[in-house]
Design a protein around this motif. Structure first.
Motif, PDB file in Angstrom:
ATOM      1  N   SER A  85      83.134 -99.572  65.426  1.00 43.86           N
ATOM      2  CA  SER A  85      84.737-100.029  65.026  1.00 43.86           C
ATOM      3  C   SER A  85      84.321-100.773  63.640  1.00 43.86           C
ATOM      4  O   SER A  85      83.496-100.458  62.891  1.00 43.86           O
ATOM      5  CB  SER A  85      84.627-101.312  65.941  1.00 43.86           C
ATOM      6  N   THR A  86      85.642-101.100  62.917  1.00 47.28           N
ATOM      7  CA  THR A  86      85.648-101.417  61.334  1.00 47.28           C
ATOM      8  C   THR A  86      84.746-102.808  61.345  1.00 47.28           C
ATOM      9  O   THR A  86      83.946-102.981  60.350  1.00 47.28           O
ATOM     10  CB  THR A  86      87.154-101.778  61.170  1.00 47.28           C
ATOM     11  N   THR A  87      84.448-103.486  62.141  1.00 46.72           N
ATOM     12  CA  THR A  87      83.850-104.762  62.249  1.00 46.72           C
ATOM     13  C   THR A  87      82.326-104.260  62.118  1.00 46.72           C
ATOM     14  O   THR A  87      81.528-104.642  61.204  1.00 46.72           O
ATOM     15  CB  THR A  87      83.863-105.959  63.392  1.00 46.72           C
ATOM     16  N   THR A  88      81.935-103.403  63.033  1.00 49.08           N
ATOM     17  CA  THR A  88      80.549-102.837  62.974  1.00 49.08           C
ATOM     18  C   THR A  88      80.185-102.177  61.736  1.00 49.08           C
ATOM     19  O   THR A  88      79.174-102.542  61.107  1.00 49.08           O
ATOM     20  CB  THR A  88      80.226-101.909  64.138  1.00 49.08           C
ATOM     21  N   LEU A  89      81.120-101.598  61.402  1.00 51.54           N
ATOM     22  CA  LEU A  89      80.900-100.739  59.820  1.00 51.54           C
ATOM     23  C   LEU A  89      80.853-101.832  58.635  1.00 51.54           C
ATOM     24  O   LEU A  89      79.794-101.727  58.011  1.00 51.54           O
ATOM     25  CB  LEU A  89      81.960 -99.770  59.559  1.00 51.54           C
ATOM     26  N   LYS A  90      81.668-102.784  58.722  1.00 48.06           N
ATOM     27  CA  LYS A  90      81.565-103.967  57.733  1.00 48.06           C
ATOM     28  C   LYS A  90      80.222-104.738  58.018  1.00 48.06           C
ATOM     29  O   LYS A  90      79.569-105.219  56.743  1.00 48.06           O
ATOM     30  CB  LYS A  90      82.691-105.061  57.924  1.00 48.06           C
ATOM     31  N   VAL A  91      79.798-105.034  58.930  1.00 52.23           N
ATOM     32  CA  VAL A  91      78.439-105.660  59.113  1.00 52.23           C
ATOM     33  C   VAL A  91      77.487-104.667  58.723  1.00 52.23           C
ATOM     34  O   VAL A  91      76.503-105.539  57.893  1.00 52.23           O
ATOM     35  CB  VAL A  91      77.998-105.996  60.761  1.00 52.23           C
ATOM     36  N   ILE A  92      77.263-103.537  58.876  1.00 52.73           N
ATOM     37  CA  ILE A  92      76.431-102.403  58.162  1.00 52.73           C
ATOM     38  C   ILE A  92      76.208-102.646  56.871  1.00 52.73           C
ATOM     39  O   ILE A  92      75.458-102.807  56.012  1.00 52.73           O
ATOM     40  CB  ILE A  92      76.344-101.293  58.775  1.00 52.73           C
ATOM     41  N   ALA A  93      77.495-102.550  55.945  1.00 51.53           N
ATOM     42  CA  ALA A  93      77.678-102.487  54.723  1.00 51.53           C
ATOM     43  C   ALA A  93      77.251-103.906  54.195  1.00 51.53           C
ATOM     44  O   ALA A  93      76.816-104.176  52.990  1.00 51.53           O
ATOM     45  CB  ALA A  93      79.237-102.246  54.432  1.00 51.53           C
ATOM     46  N   LEU A  94      77.496-105.173  55.022  1.00 48.67           N
ATOM     47  CA  LEU A  94      77.525-106.442  54.475  1.00 48.67           C
ATOM     48  C   LEU A  94      75.720-106.542  54.395  1.00 48.67           C
ATOM     49  O   LEU A  94      75.251-107.034  53.318  1.00 48.67           O
ATOM     50  CB  LEU A  94      77.867-107.434  55.380  1.00 48.67           C
TER      51      LEU A  94
END
Length: 271
Positions: A2-11
């Motif tokens: 999901s976009t949230t999972t991708l954002k957490v990885i990017a963070l």
């Protein structure tokens, strides 16, 4: 993913990158990990732009956080002014805002709006250079640091963190968003371009031209974000929108201050 999972990885990758940037003695591979952060954040931005129900609110929020981060940089730089440490210019809200703004203008399909935007870019660039270099306001250690502040406030594509290239990549990515093959081509093109630019012209990148080539020599490692992006499953996930907005300035302030007290009056690495 999901976009949230991708954002957490990017963070997490961004946190590694900024630890490597601000904290002395950290291994260089911290910065390598950080290369995947920007491509993923740009990808999730264009996904969010595509699906948001209120683009005006989306743009306003991005600009207000960009403006807020600019004033945080301004405050931090004045507090640590004259202490011979690197000026704080980190503000990735600014290029994200400009990507969303350009996409909005392009979708309206009105030539005059694009023309107004181009005129605004020329005017604000000249004004920013005049204020930053000629007048020397706000009088940080370098004219480039001054220019970044004005670029964030006025929304100039050259005078923001990362320069114009990530913005161009974001616009192109939006245009090919529904084709995984084209997404691969866009990311591969920019990764190869970053590598070739660094290899051929890296020794020439200094001063004002860092505004266009505002990336380290290993920026091409951003290609590692591609497998993660291709795992996107068209789902939003848990959201946590404001967590990401708040984490960004808070962690930068903390790391900047820690870096200062660990190094004393010295200069941060600029790459």
């Amino acid at each position: 993913m999901s976009t949230t999972t991708l954002k957490v990885i990017a963070l997490i990758a961004m946190a590694f990158d900024h630890i490597g940037f601000f904290i002395p003695g950290t291994p260089e591979w911290f910065r390598w990990i950080g290369r995947i952060a920007v491509p993923i954040f740009i990808f999730t931005l264009v996904i969010g732009f595509q699906y948001t129900s209120n683009r005006r609110s989306y743009l306003t929020r991005l600009y207000l956080f960009s403006l807020g981060m600019a004033f945080i940089n301004l405050l931090i730089n004045y507090i640590f002014r004259g202490l011979s440490i690197e000026d704080l210019t980190t503000n990735f809200f600014a290029p994200l805002f400009l990507i969303a703004l350009i996409l909005t203008l392009l979708e309206k399909r009105q030539t005059k709006l694009v023309l107004y935007f181009c005129i605004w870019q020329v005017v604000t660039f000249i004004l920013s250079v005049f204020l930053a270099d000629v007048i020397g306001f706000p009088n940080f250690n370098t004219p480039v640091a001054n220019g970044h502040i004005w670029g964030s406030i006025l929304g100039n594509i050259v005078l923001v963190e990362g320069g114009p290239l990530p913005i161009v990549m974001g616009v192109l990515l939006y245009k090919v968003l529904n084709s995984k093959i084209n997404i691969v081509m866009v990311y591969a093109l920019f990764s190869i371009g970053f590598f070739c630019a660094s290899y051929k012209w890296g020794h020439l990148i200094n001063g004002w031209n860092t505004l266009v080539f505002a990336f380290p020599s290993f920026q091409w490692m951003m290609i590692a974000s591609l497998p993660l992006i291709l795992l996107y499953n068209n789902k939003k996930g848990a959201g946590m929108k404001y967590f990401f907005y708040i984490f960004y300035p808070v962690h930068i302030i903390i790391l900047y201050v820690i870096g200062y007290y660990l190094t004393g009056p010295s200069t941060f690495i600029t790459e």
